[in-house]
Design an enzyme around this catalytic site. Structure first.
Site, PDB file in Angstrom:
ATOM      1  N   LYS A 157      76.807 -27.703 -62.458  1.00 52.44           N
ATOM      2  CA  LYS A 157      75.937 -28.676 -62.843  1.00 52.44           C
ATOM      3  C   LYS A 157      74.567 -27.887 -63.139  1.00 52.44           C
ATOM      4  O   LYS A 157      74.456 -26.774 -62.722  1.00 52.44           O
ATOM      5  CB  LYS A 157      75.720 -29.731 -61.659  1.00 52.44           C
ATOM      6  CG  LYS A 157      75.353 -28.998 -60.577  1.00 52.44           C
ATOM      7  CD  LYS A 157      73.723 -28.781 -60.317  1.00 52.44           C
ATOM      8  CE  LYS A 157      73.594 -28.208 -58.624  1.00 52.44           C
ATOM      9  NZ  LYS A 157      71.975 -27.710 -58.895  1.00 52.44           N
TER      10      LYS A 157
ATOM     11  N   PRO B 280      79.164 -18.591 -61.840  1.00 49.03           N
ATOM     12  CA  PRO B 280      78.437 -17.561 -60.934  1.00 49.03           C
ATOM     13  C   PRO B 280      78.148 -18.062 -59.608  1.00 49.03           C
ATOM     14  O   PRO B 280      77.729 -19.306 -59.190  1.00 49.03           O
ATOM     15  CB  PRO B 280      77.068 -17.203 -61.621  1.00 49.03           C
ATOM     16  CG  PRO B 280      77.481 -17.657 -63.099  1.00 49.03           C
ATOM     17  CD  PRO B 280      78.578 -18.743 -63.040  1.00 49.03           C
TER      18      PRO B 280
ATOM     19  N   ALA C 124      76.019 -18.237 -56.064  1.00 47.64           N
ATOM     20  CA  ALA C 124      74.578 -18.191 -55.593  1.00 47.64           C
ATOM     21  C   ALA C 124      73.898 -18.278 -56.610  1.00 47.64           C
ATOM     22  O   ALA C 124      72.734 -17.374 -56.943  1.00 47.64           O
ATOM     23  CB  ALA C 124      74.585 -16.919 -54.727  1.00 47.64           C
ATOM     24  N   ALA C 125      73.903 -19.173 -57.599  1.00 49.80           N
ATOM     25  CA  ALA C 125      73.366 -19.333 -59.001  1.00 49.80           C
ATOM     26  C   ALA C 125      72.456 -20.533 -59.084  1.00 49.80           C
ATOM     27  O   ALA C 125      71.751 -20.639 -60.147  1.00 49.80           O
ATOM     28  CB  ALA C 125      74.146 -18.923 -60.112  1.00 49.80           C
TER      29      ALA C 125
ATOM     30  N   ALA D  90      75.769 -24.961 -58.411  1.00 50.82           N
ATOM     31  CA  ALA D  90      77.146 -25.738 -57.705  1.00 50.82           C
ATOM     32  C   ALA D  90      78.400 -25.259 -57.814  1.00 50.82           C
ATOM     33  O   ALA D  90      79.170 -26.107 -57.752  1.00 50.82           O
ATOM     34  CB  ALA D  90      76.635 -27.361 -58.027  1.00 50.82           C
ATOM     35  N   GLY D  91      78.645 -24.093 -57.737  1.00 47.72           N
ATOM     36  CA  GLY D  91      79.982 -23.653 -57.931  1.00 47.72           C
ATOM     37  C   GLY D  91      80.833 -23.802 -56.842  1.00 47.72           C
ATOM     38  O   GLY D  91      82.042 -24.349 -56.852  1.00 47.72           O
ATOM     39  N   GLY D  92      80.414 -23.452 -55.523  1.00 55.01           N
ATOM     40  CA  GLY D  92      81.049 -24.050 -54.309  1.00 55.01           C
ATOM     41  C   GLY D  92      81.386 -25.417 -54.126  1.00 55.01           C
ATOM     42  O   GLY D  92      82.332 -25.822 -53.822  1.00 55.01           O
ATOM     43  N   SER D  93      80.340 -26.200 -54.492  1.00 56.13           N
ATOM     44  CA  SER D  93      80.506 -27.615 -54.420  1.00 56.13           C
ATOM     45  C   SER D  93      81.426 -28.388 -55.434  1.00 56.13           C
ATOM     46  O   SER D  93      82.141 -29.008 -55.057  1.00 56.13           O
ATOM     47  CB  SER D  93      79.103 -28.265 -54.692  1.00 56.13           C
ATOM     48  OG  SER D  93      78.084 -28.135 -53.629  1.00 56.13           O
TER      49      SER D  93
ATOM     50  N   ASP E 155      75.713 -31.612 -52.788  1.00 53.41           N
ATOM     51  CA  ASP E 155      75.965 -31.623 -54.309  1.00 53.41           C
ATOM     52  C   ASP E 155      77.553 -32.267 -54.459  1.00 53.41           C
ATOM     53  O   ASP E 155      77.868 -32.574 -55.505  1.00 53.41           O
ATOM     54  CB  ASP E 155      76.036 -30.236 -54.906  1.00 53.41           C
ATOM     55  CG  ASP E 155      74.396 -29.978 -54.951  1.00 53.41           C
ATOM     56  OD1 ASP E 155      73.526 -30.888 -54.836  1.00 53.41           O
ATOM     57  OD2 ASP E 155      74.153 -28.650 -55.202  1.00 53.41           O
TER      58      ASP E 155
END
Length: 293
Positions: free
Chosen positions: A14, A103, A105-106, A109-112, A144
């Site tokens: 996102k 990526p 810590a960018a 919201a990759g982890g979410s 998120d």
């Protein structure tokens, strides 16, 4: 439970078209006024379920990015554990594999997104149809996550978990996304916000109205990110990426989330490609993306 079940989910990143931090709550979370939009930069999450014949559950997670944890420190792992507990499932071996493209810590919201993918896959595999309950479970894992479970475009309030659907960008718009070598700790970013002096808060209402009217060209005057005020000065590459995107034809460019990724909105796909080419030469990780409806 069947002996073996498998589901693969694409998990979009996102961007934030607007992000204001309204204050810290007693529970440690922050009240937000934000507008989020999904983009087709995706991780892929594969979830396999096997019956193990016992009463205990086992979770195993693998990832193509060796820098990420594969235990309870990973939100996707915690999602599986929380799902099994919420729906009182026992005797299951859960295998999760994440193909990382977003990526880390960018501010994207990759982890979410991965967490959302695990919840959606498990709900499908176990026949859980209570969507609202699943969204509440997602919110308990990360602010998120509910948006990442629904995607498209939405205004989010509360801690980011109260969603109001907004008219999304149409496919003729192209997004360029660039991330330099810096990373930003979300916790540190919010601590920096908390240290700011009293300020007049911005509202997303005009931006939401413009999107609703299909008036994308007004976005340059209405997009806003409170975190950008802090990190644009500390990380010169943010301002540099914005400058290059605008020079290459973006109608607007801004940092996403708590950063440091920068995105630009282009009316021409080739201009977005050119911006990414220039930024790649400067050492940025770049992506040409389309909006997710």
């Amino acid at each position: 439970m069947e002996k073996k079940m498998f589901q693969k989910i694409r998990c979009p990143a996102k961007i934030n078209l607007f992000l204001e931090v309204l204050g810290k709550r007693e529970d440690g979370y922050h009240e937000l006024d934000t507008v989020m939009h999904g983009i087709d930069l995706c991780d892929t999450v594969g979830v396999e379920v096997n019956a193990n014949g016992g009463r205990d559950n086992r979770i195993a997670l693998t990832c193509t990015d060796p820098s990420l944890p594969t235990d309870g420190c990973n939100i996707a792992f915690r999602a599986a554990d929380a799902f099994l507990r919420r729906y009182r499932i026992t005797g299951a071996d859960i295998g999760i594999h994440i193909e990382k493209r977003i990526p880390v810590a960018a501010g994207l919201a990759g982890g979410s997104a991965d967490c959302a993918g695990v919840l959606i896959a498990l709900a499908d595999l176990f026949g859980i149809t209570d969507r609202e309950d699943l969204l509440m479970l997602g919110a308990s894992l990360g602010a998120d996550v509910p948006f990442c479970m629904t995607c498209g475009c939405a205004k989010a309030s509360g801690i980011g978990d109260i969603l109001e659907r907004v008219r999304p960008l149409t496919p003729e718009w192209t997004l360029a996304v660039a991330k330099g070598g810096e990373t930003v700790s979300t916790a540190q970013a919010y601590a920096e916000i908390d240290s700011l002096p009293e300020r007049e808060y911005r509202s997303s209402e005009r931006l939401v109205s413009s999107l609703g009217n299909g008036d994308v060209c007004s976005l340059p005057d209405l997009m806003f990110n409170r975190f950008e005020e802090i990190y644009e000065k500390k990380i010169p590459q943010i301002a540099r990426a914005k400058h290059i995107m605008l020079r290459c034809g973006a109608i607007a460019a801004m940092m996403s989330g708590s950063g440091p990724s920068v995105f630009g909105i282009f009316a021409d796909y080739e201009e977005a490609e050119r911006a990414c080419s220039v930024l790649s030469e400067e050492g940025c990780l770049t992506f040409v993306c389309l909006p997710v409806m």
